[in-house]
Design an enzyme around this catalytic site. Structure first.
Site, PDB file in Angstrom:
ATOM      1  N   ASP A   1       0.824  -1.210   0.000  1.00  0.00           N
ATOM      2  CA  ASP A   1       0.000   0.000   0.000  1.00  0.00           C
ATOM      3  C   ASP A   1       0.858   1.259   0.000  1.00  0.00           C
ATOM      4  OD1 ASP A   1      -2.493  -1.140  -0.100  1.00  0.00           O
ATOM      5  OD2 ASP A   1      -2.815  -1.140   2.056  1.00  0.00           O
TER       6      ASP A   1
ATOM      7  N   GLU B   1      -4.029   7.081   3.183  1.00  0.00           N
ATOM      8  CA  GLU B   1      -4.299   6.374   4.442  1.00  0.00           C
ATOM      9  C   GLU B   1      -3.019   6.009   5.178  1.00  0.00           C
ATOM     10  OE1 GLU B   1      -6.450   2.195   5.849  1.00  0.00           O
ATOM     11  OE2 GLU B   1      -6.283   2.691   3.728  1.00  0.00           O
TER      12      GLU B   1
ATOM     13  N   ILE C   1      -4.472   0.325  -2.594  1.00  0.00           N
ATOM     14  CA  ILE C   1      -5.057  -0.983  -2.897  1.00  0.00           C
ATOM     15  C   ILE C   1      -6.291  -1.130  -2.017  1.00  0.00           C
ATOM     16  CG2 ILE C   1      -4.726  -3.490  -2.986  1.00  0.00           C
ATOM     17  CD1 ILE C   1      -1.733  -3.032  -3.236  1.00  0.00           C
ATOM     18  N   ASP C   2      -7.438  -0.752  -2.533  1.00  0.00           N
ATOM     19  CA  ASP C   2      -8.683  -0.871  -1.783  1.00  0.00           C
ATOM     20  C   ASP C   2      -9.207  -2.304  -1.923  1.00  0.00           C
ATOM     21  OD1 ASP C   2     -10.959   0.568  -0.355  1.00  0.00           O
ATOM     22  OD2 ASP C   2     -12.023  -0.434  -1.983  1.00  0.00           O
TER      23      ASP C   2
ATOM     24  N   ASP D   1      -6.228   5.844  -2.465  1.00  0.00           N
ATOM     25  CA  ASP D   1      -6.328   4.551  -1.784  1.00  0.00           C
ATOM     26  C   ASP D   1      -5.551   3.575  -2.660  1.00  0.00           C
ATOM     27  OD1 ASP D   1      -6.898   2.277  -0.384  1.00  0.00           O
ATOM     28  OD2 ASP D   1      -9.019   2.707  -0.140  1.00  0.00           O
TER      29      ASP D   1
ATOM     30  N   THR E   1      -8.063  -4.875   0.505  1.00  0.00           N
ATOM     31  CA  THR E   1      -6.844  -5.650   0.767  1.00  0.00           C
ATOM     32  C   THR E   1      -7.133  -7.091   1.188  1.00  0.00           C
ATOM     33  OG1 THR E   1      -6.784  -4.640   2.974  1.00  0.00           O
ATOM     34  CG2 THR E   1      -5.355  -3.702   1.306  1.00  0.00           C
TER      35      THR E   1
ATOM     36  N   ASP F   1     -11.501   6.459   0.195  1.00  0.00           N
ATOM     37  CA  ASP F   1     -12.367   5.476  -0.457  1.00  0.00           C
ATOM     38  C   ASP F   1     -13.292   6.117  -1.482  1.00  0.00           C
ATOM     39  OD1 ASP F   1     -11.602   3.152   1.090  1.00  0.00           O
ATOM     40  OD2 ASP F   1     -12.766   3.969   2.759  1.00  0.00           O
TER      41      ASP F   1
END
Length: 414
Positions: A80, A105, A183-184, A181, A186, A338
């Site tokens: 990430d 994030e 890698i939404d 984001d 995960t 997100d």
């Protein structure tokens, strides 16, 4: 003296011209760079699962009590952060000063097994980046070499024809911010696999890699509204369950100019009439989370077909694709990173993402629902850390505002 003053005025004018020019960029150039960054991020995500040396690190996070002991962190967290910092680095290289406006994030500091704190940074050359990654990965040269090659790879996505419409639009770097984001989804990314019933562009994926997305959104710092968004679905289609190809969805909403592209979407996803018809159907489909399904279903089941799917970014993408009429969440478990990118695409299409609680309390829901839109420039009051950027009042994502009024009518009975 007059000649001197004229010369000074001309010099000042030229200076101001270049100062102004250095602070601005074409919206079309920013869009193209975001597309490049999103595709490069998607390729890194695919490579981590494809490269044996990296995949073993990824799945180590599932080993119970030994979780994270080797490096002091979960490898998925490094994935990430690496994507986040790679996007920051590439945008800064193209548009100096823009990198510091990238929000995300993840924290980019790690502590390895010998107690050294290392900051993840993409350096100006491969050798320096490799050194940083080797230190974080506790001397794993093979993994560091593969990752270094990926983050320094040049990726160029063909310029979309629609980008020409943005050539005349100038953006001030100081007036925008970006939410990423990396890698939404995960959990789905780590577990892998796919829903055997999933048909790309036709059905909602219930689990697996198709639910993973890369999200990059741009917002106006004055209004807080999203103005440009790119969504990459790295694992959209596969013939054998191993070799995946992805797709890119994007949109821009700049003043009266609204353009978008949704390749691979449902056949009628771009038709205004079909969108309105879906919103006014006898039982429109509404997506929500597993944790919210029972609570919302009690009030919505009579008038709506309630379905679930993992991944906030993916559920928002389903609204964009026309696979559902809305995404509804009453809980506070989505964040600005997100929703920013999908929100921009939905705004371009005439929809949006509104705060659920105020929508239910509004005496009348008409027009563009502009006063209820989620904004991205200010933290939540009396909240700290990541919670400061939580969508605390829930969300309703839609393409046609008529669905929001219908949902509010049902949910207001709670």
């Amino acid at each position: 003296q007059a000649l001197v003053e004229t010369a000074l005025d001309r010099q000042t004018s030229v200076h101001n011209h270049f100062l102004f020019k250095s602070c601005t960029m074409k919206a079309s150039e920013l869009l193209c760079e975001l597309l490049n960054a999103a595709e490069k991020s998607a390729e890194l995500a695919r490579a981590i699962r494809r490269e044996e040396s990296l995949f073993h690190l990824l799945i180590e996070e599932k080993t119970g009590d030994d979780k994270g002991k080797r490096f002091g962190f979960d490898f998925k967290t490094l994935a990430d952060v690496l994507v986040q910092e790679m996007v920051r680095h590439d945008l800064e290289k193209k548009f100096p000063g823009l990198g510091k406006r990238v929000l995300g994030e993840e924290n980019n500091k790690f502590t390895n097994t010998v107690g050294d704190t290392v900051t993840v940074e993409i350096k100006e050359n491969r050798k320096k980046t490799h050194s940083v990654l080797t230190k974080i990965l506790d001397g794993n040269d093979r993994a560091a070499t593969v990752l270094t090659g990926l983050v320094h790879e040049e990726v160029t996505v063909p310029r979309p024809a629609q980008a020409d419409q943005l050539d005349s639009v100038q953006l001030d770097k100081k007036s925008i911010g970006l939410w990423i984001d990396p890698i939404d989804g995960t959990a789905e990314y780590i577990s892998g696999g796919r829903d055997p019933e999933f048909r790309p562009g036709e059905t909602v994926s219930q689990n697996g890699l198709p639910n993973v997305t890369v999200l990059i959104g741009v917002f106006d710092k004055a209004t807080g509204l999203p103005i440009m968004g790119v969504i990459n679905q790295p694992f959209f289609r596969t013939m054998d369950g191993k070799a995946w190809t992805g797709r890119m969805v994007w949109g821009a909403c700049l003043g009266d100019l609204r353009i978008w592209q949704t390749p691979g979407a449902a056949p009628n996803a771009d038709g205004d009439n079909s969108t309105a018809a879906a919103a006014n159907a006898s039982k429109p489909t509404v997506l929500t989370s597993m944790s919210d399904c029972k609570k919302l279903g009690t009030y919505l089941c009579e008038s709506f077909d309630i379905r679930t799917a993992p991944g906030a970014g993916y559920k928002l993408l389903c609204v964009i694709d026309g696979l559902c009429s809305a995404y509804v969440l009453s809980k506070d478990n989505t964040y600005r990173w997100d929703t920013c990118a999908p929100h921009a695409v939905l705004r371009a299409m005439g929809g949006g993402v509104v705060k659920q609680a105020p929508a239910l309390a509004a005496p009348q829901l008409t027009g563009d629902l502009s006063e209820l839109q989620v904004t991205y420039h200010k933290p939540e009051a009396k909240a700290s850390g990541s919670n400061a950027w939580c969508n605390m009042q829930g969300v309703i994502a839609y393409r046609d505002a008529a669905i929001v009024a219908r949902l509010a009518g049902s949910l207001a009975r709670k």
